[in-house]
Design an enzyme around this catalytic site. Structure first.
Site, PDB file in Angstrom:
ATOM      1  N   HIS A  88      -2.719   2.786  11.444  1.00  0.00           N
ATOM      2  CA  HIS A  88      -1.422   3.405  11.711  1.00  0.00           C
ATOM      3  C   HIS A  88      -1.500   4.480  12.789  1.00  0.00           C
ATOM      4  CE1 HIS A  88      -3.253   6.100   8.759  1.00  0.00           C
ATOM      5  NE2 HIS A  88      -2.329   7.015   8.997  1.00  0.00           N
ATOM      6  N   HIS A 115       0.858  -1.187   0.000  1.00  0.00           N
ATOM      7  CA  HIS A 115       0.000   0.000   0.000  1.00  0.00           C
ATOM      8  C   HIS A 115       0.892   1.234   0.000  1.00  0.00           C
ATOM      9  CE1 HIS A 115      -3.065   2.868   1.268  1.00  0.00           C
ATOM     10  NE2 HIS A 115      -3.987   1.942   1.129  1.00  0.00           N
ATOM     11  N   HIS A 146      -7.302  13.140  13.349  1.00  0.00           N
ATOM     12  CA  HIS A 146      -6.543  12.089  14.016  1.00  0.00           C
ATOM     13  C   HIS A 146      -5.204  12.705  14.406  1.00  0.00           C
ATOM     14  CE1 HIS A 146      -9.226   9.505  11.308  1.00  0.00           C
ATOM     15  NE2 HIS A 146      -9.739   9.501  12.526  1.00  0.00           N
ATOM     16  N   TYR A 166     -16.111   7.988   1.487  1.00  0.00           N
ATOM     17  CA  TYR A 166     -14.692   7.668   1.654  1.00  0.00           C
ATOM     18  C   TYR A 166     -14.498   6.168   1.818  1.00  0.00           C
ATOM     19  CZ  TYR A 166      -9.971   7.680   3.616  1.00  0.00           C
ATOM     20  OH  TYR A 166      -8.634   7.436   3.859  1.00  0.00           O
ATOM     21  N   GLU A 219      -3.494  14.568  11.188  1.00  0.00           N
ATOM     22  CA  GLU A 219      -4.252  14.421   9.951  1.00  0.00           C
ATOM     23  C   GLU A 219      -5.678  14.941  10.140  1.00  0.00           C
ATOM     24  OE1 GLU A 219      -4.130  10.355   8.759  1.00  0.00           O
ATOM     25  OE2 GLU A 219      -1.951  10.191   8.942  1.00  0.00           O
ATOM     26  N   HIS A 239      -5.577   5.117  14.149  1.00  0.00           N
ATOM     27  CA  HIS A 239      -6.789   5.215  13.337  1.00  0.00           C
ATOM     28  C   HIS A 239      -6.638   4.319  12.112  1.00  0.00           C
ATOM     29  CE1 HIS A 239      -3.963   8.369  12.064  1.00  0.00           C
ATOM     30  NE2 HIS A 239      -4.486   8.271  10.851  1.00  0.00           N
TER      31      HIS A 239
END
Length: 430
Positions: free
Chosen positions: A326, A283, A356, A341, A332, A362
């Site tokens: 993570h 990713h 976050h 989303y 963020e 999160h």
């Protein structure tokens, strides 16, 4: 006119040859205009970093009455209004003004969080704007920094000293420090603003990506010169050291007949973003979706990044494809322009937001994980009919009283979206 970071020039066609030839500030400008320089960097900044533009205008901007405080404002840079709160935060869509509460763009500015020191020109603020009327004979400028404006609902018709920009949802506009502008609307409007103090946004370096990809300079658009010669009473609202002030002047500030320079407002259509994505496994970090950045003094670390998550093809093997769980040394703040989303099944809505904070964990909610964990891995178009974005910063963001209490949109049950994540551990091999 298009481009990014180049030298531009423009003159209103009603006054041909209004740009002086060969001298910035001649003794006598064409058409009896005044020369005025707007500087976005120190005079002695290196040539490649030096930002300034010259105006040729009907009257200089200095002709105004003294500034006084602008009352009843929710704009602030006081990051100590609330006790620190490391919890995951989600706001439901922010309320639009009611029909009997006439609110223009300036009156509808609300600071939701921020960090840093505005007087020292090092920090960020994040604002929400909501408005239902146009700014009538009123202009605004920000002495503290740049505004990156992200409309979510309603087109903004922005008049600047350089000319006009029409910015609709799924486009962004950057109005840089000190530039005067006014906002007209045709319908109730809402959106997000990322502000950086004393620094400017730029395109991120491409590194191994090469010469092409992400946001291309040619797709950034700047205004064409346009002026009005109106001797009417005008209000000038300025943001200075985190507070708003207002003064009066007897003429329109949008009287620039011609201009040239490399310090300009600009807009960008997010559909022009060229996505770079994985075609094998694993990713990619969200930094691969950075549209604009404002770097700190630490190499490769941003005071602010503007990141988007547009529709794209996801072609990966042996991979959990939604965003991974993570904890991050960056903070963020996310918003949604339209759609749904990919990492949140419900609750994250257009016109709302999430925060976050630094090192707060999160990631996908339980329903999203379950679906992604069991789906067949094959080429897939993700985020179709969706545009989410992120304001990311290396600074620790503090939520204001407006964000925590006044707006009354904070979802106190946000944490529950992770409560049903199941234990999948199968135990050691026998």
């Amino acid at each position: 006119m298009s481009g990014f970071g180049s030298e531009f020039k423009s003159e209103d066609p009603r006054c041909p040859q209004s740009l002086p030839r060969g001298q910035n500030s001649p003794q006598k400008c064409p058409y009896g205009l005044y020369a005025e320089q707007l500087s976005g960097t120190a005079f002695t900044a290196p040539r490649l970093e030096n930002k300034r533009s010259w105006f040729y205008r009907i009257r200089p901007s200095v002709g105004h009455d003294p500034f006084k405080p602008f009352i009843n404002s929710n704009v602030t840079c006081d990051w100590n209004e609330q006790e620190p709160d490391p919890n995951q935060m989600r706001w439901m869509p922010f309320d639009l003004p009611t029909s009997n509460n006439k609110t223009d763009f300036v009156e509808g500015l609300n600071t939701i969080c921020g960090s840093g020191e505005v007087k020292g020109k090092n920090g960020v603020a994040i604002h929400i704007y909501v408005c239902n009327v146009s700014m009538n004979n009123r202009a605004f400028y920000n002495a503290d920094g740049d505004f990156l404006i992200v409309p979510e609902k309603g087109t903004l018709k922005i008049t600047t000293e350089f000319g006009k920009l029409h910015v609709k949802p799924n486009e962004i506009a950057v109005i840089q420090q000190g530039m005067r502008f006014s906002v007209d609307i045709d319908e109730p409007s809402r959106g997000y603003i990322l502000e950086v103090f004393g620094r400017h946004f730029c395109l991120p370096e491409l590194g191994p990506i090469g010469a092409n990809g992400l946001a291309n300079p040619r797709d950034f658009l700047t205004p064409v010169a346009w002026y009005e010669d109106n001797d009417v009473q005008y209000e000038i609202v300025g943001k200075y050291q985190g507070k708003l002030f207002i003064c009066q002047q007897g003429h329109s500030p949008f009287d620039v007949v011609a201009w040239f320079g490399n310090y300009v407002p600009y807009k960008y259509d997010l559909t022009n973003f060229m996505v770079i994505n994985s075609v094998s496994f694993d990713h990619c970090d969200p930094s691969i979706f950075t549209v604009l950045t404002c770097q700190s003094d630490i190499k490769g670390t941003a005071i602010a990044d503007f990141v988007i998550f547009p529709p794209r093809w996801s072609v990966q093997e042996r991979t959990f494809r939604p965003p991974y769980y993570h904890r991050n040394c960056m903070a963020e703040f996310m918003g949604l322009i339209y759609g749904k989303y990919e990492a949140k099944a419900e609750g994250f809505k257009a016109g709302g937001a999430t925060l976050h904070s630094t090192m707060t964990p999160h990631g996908p909610d339980a329903q999203c994980f379950e679906q992604a964990f069991n789906e067949e891995l094959k080429p897939k178009k993700v985020a179709e009919e969706t545009m989410a974005f992120m304001f990311e910063t290396c600074l620790e963001l503090a939520v204001t009283e407006w964000g925590a209490k006044t707006c009354q949109k904070l979802d106190l049950e946000y944490y529950k979206c992770w409560k049903n994540i199941k234990k999948c551990f199968t135990g050691p091999i026998q």
